[in-house]
Design a protein around this motif. Structure first.
Motif, PDB file in Angstrom:
ATOM      1  N   GLU A   1      45.475  28.433  41.478  1.00 51.58           N
ATOM      2  CA  GLU A   1      46.392  29.304  40.887  1.00 51.58           C
ATOM      3  C   GLU A   1      46.518  29.118  39.230  1.00 51.58           C
ATOM      4  OE1 GLU A   1      47.564  32.005  42.078  1.00 51.58           O
ATOM      5  OE2 GLU A   1      47.526  31.753  44.150  1.00 51.58           O
ATOM      6  N   ASP A   2      46.557  27.998  38.965  1.00 53.55           N
ATOM      7  CA  ASP A   2      46.424  27.495  37.560  1.00 53.55           C
ATOM      8  C   ASP A   2      45.117  28.064  36.833  1.00 53.55           C
ATOM      9  OD1 ASP A   2      48.830  26.324  37.772  1.00 53.55           O
ATOM     10  OD2 ASP A   2      47.990  24.319  38.228  1.00 53.55           O
TER      11      ASP A   2
ATOM     12  N   ASP B   1      42.296  34.680  33.954  1.00 53.12           N
ATOM     13  CA  ASP B   1      42.886  36.023  33.593  1.00 53.12           C
ATOM     14  C   ASP B   1      43.398  36.097  32.142  1.00 53.12           C
ATOM     15  OD1 ASP B   1      42.632  37.102  36.312  1.00 53.12           O
ATOM     16  OD2 ASP B   1      44.576  36.756  36.948  1.00 53.12           O
ATOM     17  N   GLY B   2      43.899  35.009  31.626  1.00 54.61           N
ATOM     18  CA  GLY B   2      44.051  34.804  30.383  1.00 54.61           C
ATOM     19  C   GLY B   2      42.798  34.757  29.338  1.00 54.61           C
ATOM     20  N   GLY B   3      41.611  34.727  29.867  1.00 57.62           N
ATOM     21  CA  GLY B   3      40.590  34.757  28.909  1.00 57.62           C
ATOM     22  C   GLY B   3      40.273  33.290  28.561  1.00 57.62           C
ATOM     23  N   GLU B   4      40.775  32.396  29.126  1.00 60.13           N
ATOM     24  CA  GLU B   4      40.707  30.739  28.640  1.00 60.13           C
ATOM     25  C   GLU B   4      39.399  30.170  29.061  1.00 60.13           C
ATOM     26  OE1 GLU B   4      44.263  28.492  29.310  1.00 60.13           O
ATOM     27  OE2 GLU B   4      45.584  30.203  29.151  1.00 60.13           O
ATOM     28  N   VAL B   5      38.879  30.567  30.239  1.00 55.14           N
ATOM     29  CA  VAL B   5      37.593  29.866  30.507  1.00 55.14           C
ATOM     30  C   VAL B   5      36.434  31.048  30.411  1.00 55.14           C
ATOM     31  CG1 VAL B   5      38.938  28.058  31.756  1.00 55.14           C
ATOM     32  CG2 VAL B   5      38.079  30.233  33.024  1.00 55.14           C
TER      33      VAL B   5
ATOM     34  N   GLU C   1      42.352  35.038  47.783  1.00 53.57           N
ATOM     35  CA  GLU C   1      42.461  36.110  47.694  1.00 53.57           C
ATOM     36  C   GLU C   1      41.789  36.993  46.393  1.00 53.57           C
ATOM     37  OE1 GLU C   1      46.138  33.983  49.532  1.00 53.57           O
ATOM     38  OE2 GLU C   1      44.704  33.599  47.774  1.00 53.57           O
ATOM     39  N   LYS C   2      41.660  36.126  45.328  1.00 50.12           N
ATOM     40  CA  LYS C   2      41.034  36.670  44.098  1.00 50.12           C
ATOM     41  C   LYS C   2      39.463  36.846  44.410  1.00 50.12           C
ATOM     42  CE  LYS C   2      40.567  37.655  39.867  1.00 50.12           C
ATOM     43  NZ  LYS C   2      40.744  38.899  39.370  1.00 50.12           N
ATOM     44  N   LEU C   3      38.783  35.758  45.114  1.00 49.94           N
ATOM     45  CA  LEU C   3      37.451  35.944  45.313  1.00 49.94           C
ATOM     46  C   LEU C   3      37.151  37.191  46.304  1.00 49.94           C
ATOM     47  CD1 LEU C   3      36.708  31.999  46.012  1.00 49.94           C
ATOM     48  CD2 LEU C   3      36.013  33.478  44.101  1.00 49.94           C
TER      49      LEU C   3
END
Length: 517
Positions: free
Chosen positions: A234-235, A241-245, A255-257
């Motif tokens: 989740e982290d 989602d925040g564009g950090e990676v 769930e995201k995959l």
């Protein structure tokens, strides 16, 4: 690999995005510079190769260190890397020799010698870390050097020894920096891989830059890379989602995959077949309620993998009914054959035959993390729903968790496993052999004989029947209980090239393949 350590068919990445070759070649306007950021929820147990036997550690080892041999993507036969040449001496498969390249230096500038190779192996057995890779080299009796020649003397035939030399366990370290009798402390690395570690903060960040002194099997080194380590999937999702990676691998939440849109022009998604598996491991020592195999068989009889696959992992894993996963020599389905469906009545009979009172109280531990919490809750529900077991669960931080199950603190525990090398042998000795790295306490003379039998043939096709017999024995003794086999996902931003080569599902991390478009 333990946290999580090939097959007849090489694992090939299946690209979800149609026309992926085209977007790799087209410029995206203004070229990006700076390090490519890769995010993962894997953990690095130790930067010292003698102190870790898990997927997170070995992933970074493959970039910072060299081994005598290496694997090209999808290959089942290793090729020389730090070695100039390697091969068995004679036909007995008990003496293996490598000639070290003469042009290698560590990243600190010191020339690599055969004595460094000898030192790298000997310290594994001298230190013998509870979470180290000594168990992988169960057939290695001694190492000797003469000039640039390294001779490995084996206690018995081991056709898979060349493949073991291509793993993170065989990483070559500087004998002047890595003590012979203890792990190296601190965050420094002196290796000769395609990258140099510039900085490292445990459980947070690693800064890698190309090693301009590298010489070996690779034709190029890549871009600078920053690895971000996240405590939970989740982290990692929050950072994505925040564009950090720029790349997320192992592992966004299921769930995201499951909801990824292959038509999204801002995403590049690679789905690969994978040999990553997950098992319940039973502590079979006399002090454990699972000392009697009938109690272990009762758990196998109760287990329904369907809810794990559908509800917990959203179809991103497949049910596994065998010690050896799909795609490998000798794969069979003994757990489906012997325990085809959840059968509480049969489980109750097995527990009665074992002479234990119900509910059987067990201590079930798992590595802390959001997905593992959901998995464990489902497994606990299944064990308790008919009143046959009473399960106390405990989430444990990864490093502490490894030490805990090595010490026999838990009755049952779950461990993910990556193949160390592309052969079914990687699922035998390390997992169910005497002195296995899972520290289950399981030991079987018949199992050890089967393992030895599979190591005698260079023609690996000749081992299929022995591996099938081995799996049948695991289905009978149940020292572990297979849960699932995972699919491997790499998710990247559209401006990153080479993400489809980062992983082929075997545990290698090829950061040097990444670049900006």
């Amino acid at each position: 690999m333990r946290s999580v350590r090939v097959r007849i068919l090489a694992i090939l990445a299946v690209l979800v995005i149609a026309g992926v070759g085209a977007w790799q070649l087209l410029p995206s306007g203004e070229a990006k510079t700076g390090a490519i950021t890769v995010g993962t929820s894997d953990v690095v147990t130790s930067l010292d190769p003698a102190g870790a036997y898990d997927a997170g550690s070995w992933a970074i080892y493959s970039n910072l260190y060299q081994s005598l041999m290496t694997f090209k993507p999808g290959a089942v036969t290793p090729e020389p890397d730090a070695a100039e040449s390697c091969g068995f001496v004679g036909q007995k498969l008990q003496t293996y020799q490598c000639k070290l390249r003469d042009d290698l230096t560590f990243s600190n500038g010191r020339k690599i010698t055969a004595e460094d190779v000898e030192h790298s192996f000997e310290r594994i057995f001298t230190i013998k870390s509870d979470v180290g890779p000594a168990g992988l080299f169960s057939t290695l009796e001694s190492v000797a050097t003469e000039g640039r020649t390294i001779t490995f003397n084996l206690s018995g035939k081991d056709a898979t020894f060349p493949q073991k030399l291509a793993t993170g366990a065989a990483a070559i370290v500087d004998r002047t920096k890595y003590p012979e009798d203890k792990l190296r402390q601190g965050n420094q690395v002196d290796g000769s891989g395609p990258y140099v570690l510039m900085s490292y903060e445990s459980n947070n960040r690693a800064e890698l830059v190309p090693n301009l002194k590298y010489k070996g099997a690779l034709k190029k080194t890549g871009e600078a890379v920053t690895i971000r380590y996240f405590k939970a999937s989740e982290d990692l999702l929050t950072a994505w989602d925040g564009g950090e990676v720029d790349i997320a691998h192992r592992q966004l939440p299921s769930e995201k995959l499951a909801e990824l849109d292959s038509a999204d022009p801002d995403l590049r998604v690679t789905e690969a077949a994978s040999a990553e598996i997950r098992n319940i491991i039973f502590n079979v020592r006399e002090s454990s309620p699972f000392a009697d195999k009938k109690v272990r068989q009762a758990v196998a009889t109760l287990l329904d993998r369907g809810p794990l696959v559908r509800k917990v992992y959203q179809g991103t894993v497949d049910p596994l009914y065998s010690l050896i996963p799909t795609g490998y020599i000798g794969h069979s389905t003994p757990f489906f054959d012997a325990y085809p469906s959840s059968d509480p009545e049969r489980a109750a009979q097995l527990l009665e035959q074992a002479g234990v009172e119900t509910p059987v109280a067990v201590h079930f531990a798992y590595r802390e993390g959001d997905m593992y919490t959901k998995e464990t809750a489902e497994l606990r529900r299944q064990l308790e729903k008919d009143g046959l077991f009473e399960v106390e669960v405990e989430a444990v931080e990864w490093t502490r968790y490894q030490k805990g199950y090595a010490a026999g603190e838990y009755d049952m525990y779950t461990v993910g496993w990556f193949p160390d090398f592309p052969d079914p042998d990687t699922f035998s000795q390390p997992l169910v052999g005497t002195g296995n790295v899972l520290h289950s306490g399981y030991s079987s003379k018949e199992m050890d004989q089967l393992i030895a039998a599979t190591q005698q043939f260079s023609d690996r096709g000749r081992t299929a029947n022995d591996f099938k017999e081995m799996q049948s024995l695991v289905g009978e003794d149940v020292p572990l209980l297979p849960l699932w086999q995972k699919k491997d996902y790499v998710v990247a931003k559209s401006e990153v090239a080479g993400s489809q080569y980062l992983s082929d599902g075997t545990g290698f991390w090829r950061l040097w393949e990444l670049s900006w478009i």
